[in-house]
Write a protein that holds these residues in place. Structure first.
Motif, PDB file in Angstrom:
ATOM      1  N   SER A  93       4.758  10.732  -2.482  1.00 35.43           N
ATOM      2  CA  SER A  93       3.421  10.237  -2.176  1.00 35.43           C
ATOM      3  C   SER A  93       3.354   8.737  -2.430  1.00 35.43           C
ATOM      4  O   SER A  93       3.842   8.254  -3.459  1.00 35.43           O
ATOM      5  N   LEU A  94       2.791   8.029  -1.492  1.00 42.50           N
ATOM      6  CA  LEU A  94       2.614   6.584  -1.671  1.00 42.50           C
ATOM      7  C   LEU A  94       1.304   6.163  -1.021  1.00 42.50           C
ATOM      8  O   LEU A  94       1.066   6.460   0.150  1.00 42.50           O
ATOM      9  N   HIS A 100      -4.276   4.479   3.190  1.00 44.03           N
ATOM     10  CA  HIS A 100      -3.632   5.739   3.550  1.00 44.03           C
ATOM     11  C   HIS A 100      -2.693   6.188   2.435  1.00 44.03           C
ATOM     12  O   HIS A 100      -1.896   5.377   1.947  1.00 44.03           O
ATOM     13  N   THR A 101      -2.776   7.454   2.070  1.00 48.46           N
ATOM     14  CA  THR A 101      -1.797   8.031   1.151  1.00 48.46           C
ATOM     15  C   THR A 101      -0.820   8.863   1.974  1.00 48.46           C
ATOM     16  O   THR A 101      -1.176   9.931   2.479  1.00 48.46           O
ATOM     17  N   VAL A 102       0.381   8.348   2.130  1.00 51.53           N
ATOM     18  CA  VAL A 102       1.403   9.025   2.932  1.00 51.53           C
ATOM     19  C   VAL A 102       2.185   9.960   2.017  1.00 51.53           C
ATOM     20  O   VAL A 102       2.561   9.572   0.904  1.00 51.53           O
ATOM     21  N   THR A 103       2.406  11.180   2.484  1.00 53.40           N
ATOM     22  CA  THR A 103       3.109  12.176   1.667  1.00 53.40           C
ATOM     23  C   THR A 103       4.236  12.816   2.473  1.00 53.40           C
ATOM     24  O   THR A 103       4.260  12.748   3.705  1.00 53.40           O
ATOM     25  N   ALA A 104       5.148  13.467   1.746  1.00 52.51           N
ATOM     26  CA  ALA A 104       6.214  14.242   2.391  1.00 52.51           C
ATOM     27  C   ALA A 104       6.793  15.208   1.363  1.00 52.51           C
ATOM     28  O   ALA A 104       6.594  15.038   0.154  1.00 52.51           O
TER      29      ALA A 104
ATOM     30  N   TYR B 105      -5.170  12.209   3.069  1.00 51.98           N
ATOM     31  CA  TYR B 105      -6.222  11.513   2.353  1.00 51.98           C
ATOM     32  C   TYR B 105      -6.243  10.069   2.790  1.00 51.98           C
ATOM     33  O   TYR B 105      -5.195   9.442   2.936  1.00 51.98           O
ATOM     34  N   ASN B 106      -7.401   9.542   2.996  1.00 57.42           N
ATOM     35  CA  ASN B 106      -7.487   8.162   3.442  1.00 57.42           C
ATOM     36  C   ASN B 106      -8.702   7.531   2.806  1.00 57.42           C
ATOM     37  O   ASN B 106      -9.832   7.815   3.198  1.00 57.42           O
TER      38      ASN B 106
END
Lengths: 237, 122
Positions: A93-94, A100-104, B105-106
């Motif tokens: 998560s970043l 925007h919180t980008v996850t994988a 989430y944004n």
């Protein structure tokens, strides 16, 4: 119905084709990294796809075309999605400066392939997400500039002249005309390189990590490519 | 449907250094597709595309709240997705995602998308 245009797609690239074509050849396999960025991208794409295909095969699954003409049944595709992209909590998560919180996931065949290639999927995830969104971050920063705000005000007046309700979404032709007439396009063209340079300086550590891990992945991909060639050569003999 | 920030989420977003709790629910997005949902955490109605769309339909344009790239990589394949705030890839690019990356989430850039395109990179 949504308007869907199929992606322009290229057939299997030279690198992949070379892997197959050299299968019966007697030339010794060499693990060399190509010099052009395009050939490097092809090498990485081939390696990732090869690793993903092997991983799926171990789970009795096959990789469909990049954009299959007929999608698999939902239940079947959910199994494929889980195998490809992982399940459960998203371990990576970043949150970007843009909000925007980008996850994988760290499980799944795509994650396993990246771990194999880049050596540290957590560091690669953070570097890739950051570097991939430098332009988005620069464009978000641009909006704080007074010249950009003024041009955007002119654009809004252009798209919604006085006495007329502002359209929820101006049509593409109106939007393009207003970009020109308001000077917004010119302002963006002037500001973006400046902001991009600043953002690149700010994220210099992640850019360095990105380059370091990409170099590692290219070496690994070249080894895999050579190994695949050797294996195929042996199989054929 | 617009996403409403809860007080707790807003605090988390503002503090920045804290790890956000990411949803455990899977993003159901067909393999090979880019998806966006009207609600956060991959909820509500979903739009998905295997190709480009320069002008999202009205029900999803500017109501997008979560996104997932389930593209499949390969040599010469456009597997990254760029999302833009205006039609025909105009305005700012709000986010660029590689295959397997998702945004549930944004904090600041919600309900902004109008178009997207697949690309070799960002």
């Amino acid at each position: 119905m949504l308007s869907v245009t199929r992606r322009t797609r290229r057939p299997l690239a030279t690198a992949a084709a070379a892997l197959v074509l050299t299968g019966c050849a007697t030339v010794p396999a060499r693990s060399t990294v190509p010099s052009s960025p395009q050939a490097q991208d092809e090498l990485l794409g081939t390696a990732e796809r090869t690793l993903v295909v092997r991983c799926l095969a171990a789970r009795d699954l096959t990789l469909p075309d990049t954009a299959p003409a007929r999608p698999p049944a939902p239940a079947e595709d959910r199994r494929l999605q889980a195998a490809l992209f992982g399940t459960g909590p998203r371990e990576l998560s970043l949150t970007l400066a843009t909000g925007h919180t980008v996850t994988a996931h760290t499980d799944g065949c795509v994650a396993a392939a990246r771990q194999n290639l880049y050596g540290d999927q957590t560091r690669w995830f953070r570097a890739q997400v950051t570097v991939d969104n430098l332009r988005a971050e620069a464009q978000a920063r641009m909006k704080d500039d007074p010249a950009h705000r003024a041009a955007l005000d002119r654009w809004t007046r252009c798209a919604a002249p006085p006495g007329r309700p502002r359209p929820e979404r101006p049509g593409p032709a109106v939007a393009a005309r207003c970009e020109r007439e308001s000077g917004l396009a010119d302002v963006r063209a002037r500001l973006e390189p400046v902001e991009l340079a600043e953002v690149r300086a700010l994220r210099g550590d992640q850019l360095a990590t990105y380059r370091q891990l990409r170099t590692r992945a290219l070496r690994r991909a070249a080894e895999l490519s050579a190994g695949t060639t050797e294996q195929k050569g042996n199989d054929a003999s | 449907m617009k996403r409403i920030l809860t007080a707790a989420a807003a605090v988390l977003a503002l503090t920045g250094g804290l790890a956000l709790t990411t949803p455990a629910v899977a993003a159901d997005c067909p393999s090979g597709h880019f998806c966006t949902w009207q609600e956060a955490d991959f909820g509500g109605q979903r739009a998905n595309w295997s190709g480009d769309d320069g002008w999202w339909e009205g029900w999803i344009a500017d109501t997008d709240s979560s996104w997932a790239n389930h593209g499949i990589s390969g040599p010469g394949v456009k597997d990254h997705v760029r999302v833009y705030e205006s039609a025909w890839q105009g305005g700012a690019m709000t986010i660029c995602l590689a295959p397997g990356q998702e945004v549930g989430y944004n904090g600041a850039a919600n309900d902004r998308g109008d178009s997207h395109t697949w690309a070799m990179g960002c």
